[in-house]
Motif scaffolding. Sequence first.
Motif, mmCIF file in Angstrom:
data_model
loop_
_atom_site.group_PDB
_atom_site.id
_atom_site.type_symbol
_atom_site.label_atom_id
_atom_site.label_comp_id
_atom_site.label_asym_id
_atom_site.label_seq_id
_atom_site.Cartn_x
_atom_site.Cartn_y
_atom_site.Cartn_z
ATOM 1 N N ASP A 48 0.823 -1.203 0.000
ATOM 2 C CA ASP A 48 0.000 0.000 0.000
ATOM 3 C C ASP A 48 0.862 1.260 0.000
ATOM 4 N N GLU A 49 1.910 1.270 0.824
ATOM 5 C CA GLU A 49 2.813 2.430 0.877
ATOM 6 C C GLU A 49 3.534 2.621 -0.452
ATOM 7 N N TRP A 50 3.988 1.522 -1.046
ATOM 8 C CA TRP A 50 4.687 1.585 -2.325
ATOM 9 C C TRP A 50 3.770 2.113 -3.427
ATOM 10 N N LEU A 51 2.542 1.574 -3.480
ATOM 11 C CA LEU A 51 1.598 2.019 -4.502
ATOM 12 C C LEU A 51 1.204 3.483 -4.322
ATOM 13 N N ALA A 52 1.098 3.933 -3.081
ATOM 14 C CA ALA A 52 0.772 5.341 -2.820
ATOM 15 C C ALA A 52 1.878 6.243 -3.361
ATOM 16 N N LYS A 53 3.125 5.836 -3.189
ATOM 17 C CA LYS A 53 4.248 6.632 -3.713
ATOM 18 C C LYS A 53 4.220 6.660 -5.237
ATOM 19 N N LEU A 54 3.916 5.516 -5.846
ATOM 20 C CA LEU A 54 3.830 5.482 -7.307
ATOM 21 C C LEU A 54 2.702 6.377 -7.807
ATOM 22 N N GLU A 55 1.567 6.346 -7.114
ATOM 23 C CA GLU A 55 0.436 7.191 -7.503
ATOM 24 C C GLU A 55 0.774 8.668 -7.373
ATOM 25 N N ALA A 56 1.643 8.997 -6.409
ATOM 26 C CA ALA A 56 2.046 10.393 -6.197
ATOM 27 C C ALA A 56 3.102 10.833 -7.211
ATOM 28 N N GLY A 57 3.521 9.917 -8.089
ATOM 29 C CA GLY A 57 4.479 10.265 -9.120
ATOM 30 C C GLY A 57 5.928 10.007 -8.755
ATOM 31 N N GLU A 58 6.173 9.443 -7.570
ATOM 32 C CA GLU A 58 7.542 9.133 -7.172
ATOM 33 C C GLU A 58 8.033 7.912 -7.930
#
Length: 67
Positions: A48-58
């Motif tokens: 979940d943390e990894w996907l949130a970062k990807l969604e934020a463009g990181e």
Amino acid sequence: MTTKRGVPVQLHPEISEPVEREAFRQAGLEAWRNYRKTGLHLGHTAADEWLAKLEAGEKVPAPDFQI
């Protein structure tokens, strides 16, 4: 998979063709076999943390698997 009345249940709305369903099923079975063999997995929180970062463009690498 079917309902009690024998009506097919659509597992994923974007997978409608029989060939796609079978490929999706086989991928799931292969993932299950790999998990049973190695015990490696990715926990919900880490994913979940990894996907949130990807969604934020990181641009972040995938997290390490856990045992």
